[in-house]
Design an enzyme around this catalytic site. Structure first.
Site, short mmCIF file in Angstrom:
data_model
loop_
_atom_site.label_atom_id
_atom_site.label_comp_id
_atom_site.label_asym_id
_atom_site.label_seq_id
_atom_site.Cartn_x
_atom_site.Cartn_y
_atom_site.Cartn_z
N HIS A 102 42.33 44.21 36.41
CA HIS A 102 41.17 44.64 35.63
C HIS A 102 40.68 43.60 34.64
CE1 HIS A 102 43.48 48.25 36.84
NE2 HIS A 102 42.29 48.54 37.32
N HIS A 152 38.08 51.84 29.16
CA HIS A 152 38.62 51.34 30.43
C HIS A 152 39.01 49.87 30.23
CE1 HIS A 152 38.84 49.92 34.59
NE2 HIS A 152 39.01 51.18 34.94
N GLU A 154 38.96 47.29 32.11
CA GLU A 154 38.00 46.26 32.55
C GLU A 154 36.87 46.10 31.52
OE1 GLU A 154 36.23 46.66 36.54
OE2 GLU A 154 34.44 45.72 35.69
N SER A 295 42.55 51.15 45.24
CA SER A 295 43.92 50.74 44.88
C SER A 295 44.97 51.54 45.63
CB SER A 295 44.11 50.87 43.36
OG SER A 295 43.62 52.11 42.92
#
Ligand code: SF4
Length: 340
Positions: A102, A152, A154, A295
């Site tokens: 990420h 998040h 990222e 993922s």
């Protein structure tokens, strides 16, 4: 093709066949299996990076945050010896740490350097591309509206590349209220794993307020996120139920549930493992769509198909909407030429 790889085989709850009962219906029962699904090139690279590091170095391997957002992948790598930590200050000074797919902010890179850590960066190259865009637009004095989910990892990493220039826009409603300083020097960027449709709605509403808003130089929502959404949109209208395999903190998996519901699935549920499928979901169901987030190892999807077979869903049709053959090379420290 990367999404057929099933690299991880650590113990997990043993699949108890026959847990689900067949539900009688008049019509044949079938499964539409969305393709592409599962592993993307960035996840494949990041997981392989941890596996290679465990093989290559005779020392503990620390990983900052979940290497990818999948519970099974993380617990399997833990079983192989990887040590997951939340922040680099939990890594002993001088040790080796891997940054997750990420991405990280420059502040995290600096914190690792300050502790004398040897860092291996498994950030997906498509996330790194967004980091570079943020740096370039900030340098050119743009304000950046970053469409993405606050908190998040990222988004934290991307925002951290231009902390004084980025404002996060979480959803279309926030596009109606976000404040900017100079509406004529404004660009939007995005998290890579969002719903394409919702993001376009956010941008449409931003542009209604800020007509000079610039677009990113290329799509920030990545090919894998887009392809998995297109595939689920294709099957959703024909399904009574869509099952998305993926973890709760996997943004692209959660989006697949939303996209399935928005495009005609009568119901949609996310499961980490096949054992989470509930008997009552199958009542009156004739067609089930199955997909998985970027993922998710394919083995977990196969377990879902086996459980559904026990419930009478034996007819599986693959619905393919794109071919994928992207592969990213490993971080430089782990490439074969470096191992001598
Ligand atoms: Fe990279 Fe997209 Fe995969 Fe994220 S979902 S790791 S951005 S390819």
């Amino acid at each position: 093709m990367t999404n057929g790889r099933v690299p991880l085989d650590a113990p997990r709850p043993v699949l108890r066949r026959g847990r689900l009962q067949a539900v009688p219906t008049d019509a044949p029962k079938r499964i539409l299996l969305a393709t592409p699904r599962g592993y993307c090139a960035g996840v494949d690279r990041a997981v392989l990076a941890v596996e290679k590091a465990l093989e290559q170095y005779d020392e503990p391997i620390y990983v900052r945050k979940e290497i990818v957002h999948n519970k099974h992948v993380v617990s399997s790598l833990e079983a192989e010896g990887a040590i997951f930590v939340d922040e680099v200050d939990a890594v002993p000074e001088g040790a080796r740490v891997i940054f997750s797919a990420h991405g990280v902010s420059p502040a995290v890179v600096q914190a690792a350097e300050d502790r004398g850590l040897s860092a291996i960066d498994a950030t997906c190259p498509l996330v790194t591309k967004v980091h570079r865009e943020a740096v370039r637009f900030a340098r050119d004095d743009f304000e950046i509206l970053l469409v993405g989910h606050e908190g998040h990892e990222e988004v934290e990493g991307t925002a951290g590349h231009a902390p004084d220039r980025v404002t996060i826009v979480n959803n279309p409603d926030e596009a109606d209220t976000v404040q900017v300083q100079n509406p004529d020097k404004l660009v939007w960027l995005s998290q890579t794993t969002l719903s394409v449709d919702e993001t376009m709605e956010t941008v449409r509403r931003l542009r209604a307020r800020f007509p000079n808003l610039q677009d990113p130089p290329s799509d920030d929502i990545c090919y894998a996120t887009q392809n998995r959404q297109v595939a689920v949109k294709k099957i959703a209208p024909e399904t009574d139920l869509v099952i998305v395999v993926g973890s709760a903190n996997s943004s692209n998996s959660v989006r697949l549930v939303e996209v399935a519901l928005e495009h005609g699935a009568k119901a949609a549920h996310r499961v980490d493992l096949s054992t989470e499928i509930e008997q009552e979901w199958l009542e009156g169901v004739r067609t089930i769509g199955v997909t998985s987030g970027a993922s998710v190892p394919e083995g977990l999807v196969r377990e879902v198909l086996m459980e559904l077979e026990d419930a009478g869903f034996e007819d599986i049709t693959e619905v393919r909407t794109a071919e994928e053959d992207l592969i990213f090379s490993l971080p430089k420290e782990l490439r074969p030429s470096r191992r001598g």
